[in-house]
Design a protein around this motif. Structure first.
Motif, PDB file in Angstrom:
ATOM      1  N   ASP A 150     -23.068-118.910  55.600  1.00 32.62           N
ATOM      2  CA  ASP A 150     -23.377-120.220  55.131  1.00 32.62           C
ATOM      3  C   ASP A 150     -22.679-120.414  53.675  1.00 32.62           C
ATOM      4  O   ASP A 150     -22.925-120.127  52.507  1.00 32.62           O
ATOM      5  CB  ASP A 150     -24.968-120.189  54.526  1.00 32.62           C
ATOM      6  N   THR A 151     -21.260-120.726  53.912  1.00 34.29           N
ATOM      7  CA  THR A 151     -20.503-121.161  52.631  1.00 34.29           C
ATOM      8  C   THR A 151     -20.144-122.614  52.629  1.00 34.29           C
ATOM      9  O   THR A 151     -20.464-123.146  53.592  1.00 34.29           O
ATOM     10  CB  THR A 151     -18.924-120.286  53.009  1.00 34.29           C
ATOM     11  N   PRO A 152     -19.710-122.944  51.615  1.00 36.48           N
ATOM     12  CA  PRO A 152     -19.352-124.485  51.612  1.00 36.48           C
ATOM     13  C   PRO A 152     -18.348-124.945  52.599  1.00 36.48           C
ATOM     14  O   PRO A 152     -18.371-125.980  53.241  1.00 36.48           O
ATOM     15  CB  PRO A 152     -18.652-124.776  50.303  1.00 36.48           C
ATOM     16  N   LYS A 153     -17.383-123.948  53.027  1.00 33.89           N
ATOM     17  CA  LYS A 153     -16.404-124.561  54.019  1.00 33.89           C
ATOM     18  C   LYS A 153     -17.142-124.574  55.279  1.00 33.89           C
ATOM     19  O   LYS A 153     -16.806-125.517  56.031  1.00 33.89           O
ATOM     20  CB  LYS A 153     -15.258-123.326  53.796  1.00 33.89           C
ATOM     21  N   GLN A 154     -18.034-123.735  55.741  1.00 35.20           N
ATOM     22  CA  GLN A 154     -18.390-123.774  56.827  1.00 35.20           C
ATOM     23  C   GLN A 154     -19.455-124.917  57.066  1.00 35.20           C
ATOM     24  O   GLN A 154     -19.595-125.383  57.847  1.00 35.20           O
ATOM     25  CB  GLN A 154     -19.472-122.536  57.190  1.00 35.20           C
ATOM     26  N   ARG A 155     -19.892-125.286  55.872  1.00 39.30           N
ATOM     27  CA  ARG A 155     -21.026-126.428  56.113  1.00 39.30           C
ATOM     28  C   ARG A 155     -20.176-127.656  56.187  1.00 39.30           C
ATOM     29  O   ARG A 155     -20.426-128.603  56.968  1.00 39.30           O
ATOM     30  CB  ARG A 155     -21.923-126.568  54.443  1.00 39.30           C
ATOM     31  N   VAL A 156     -18.935-127.845  55.658  1.00 40.78           N
ATOM     32  CA  VAL A 156     -18.033-128.861  55.965  1.00 40.78           C
ATOM     33  C   VAL A 156     -17.724-129.126  57.319  1.00 40.78           C
ATOM     34  O   VAL A 156     -17.607-129.965  58.051  1.00 40.78           O
ATOM     35  CB  VAL A 156     -16.739-128.868  54.914  1.00 40.78           C
ATOM     36  N   LEU A 157     -17.335-127.822  57.872  1.00 37.94           N
ATOM     37  CA  LEU A 157     -16.946-127.719  59.435  1.00 37.94           C
ATOM     38  C   LEU A 157     -17.890-128.286  60.333  1.00 37.94           C
ATOM     39  O   LEU A 157     -17.755-129.062  61.380  1.00 37.94           O
ATOM     40  CB  LEU A 157     -16.234-126.169  59.716  1.00 37.94           C
TER      41      LEU A 157
END
Length: 82
Positions: free
Chosen positions: A17-24
């Motif tokens: 659960d990283t910011p990049k994964q949330r955006v994707l």
């Protein structure tokens, strides 16, 4: 006779659960499922190319069509979509 092995599906570990994964995840959920998109960069622009085209009497014939990601192509990478 021995029994055939059965196929079982296991639940894999979810992505971190990283910011990049949330955006994707948000971008994937916002567009329709039948949109063509690049598996590498997520871009939705494509270039249609044909390889192996021959010219006979001024007309093009033959060739194999492929869709390339436009964003990756501009960076010098040839990513085939589909």
């Amino acid at each position: 006779m021995t029994d055939k092995p059965t196929f079982t599906v296991i639940n894999g570990t979810p992505p971190p659960d990283t910011p990049k994964q949330r955006v994707l995840d948000r971008v994937k959920a916002s567009r329709p499922a039948d949109f063509v998109s690049c598996h590498r960069c997520g871009g939705m622009e494509v270039i249609e190319t044909k390889t192996g085209v021959t010219i006979k009497a001024g007309k093009k014939s033959g060739g194999t069509k492929q869709l390339l990601c436009a964003s990756c192509f501009m960076r010098g990478e040839r990513v085939v979509i589909g």
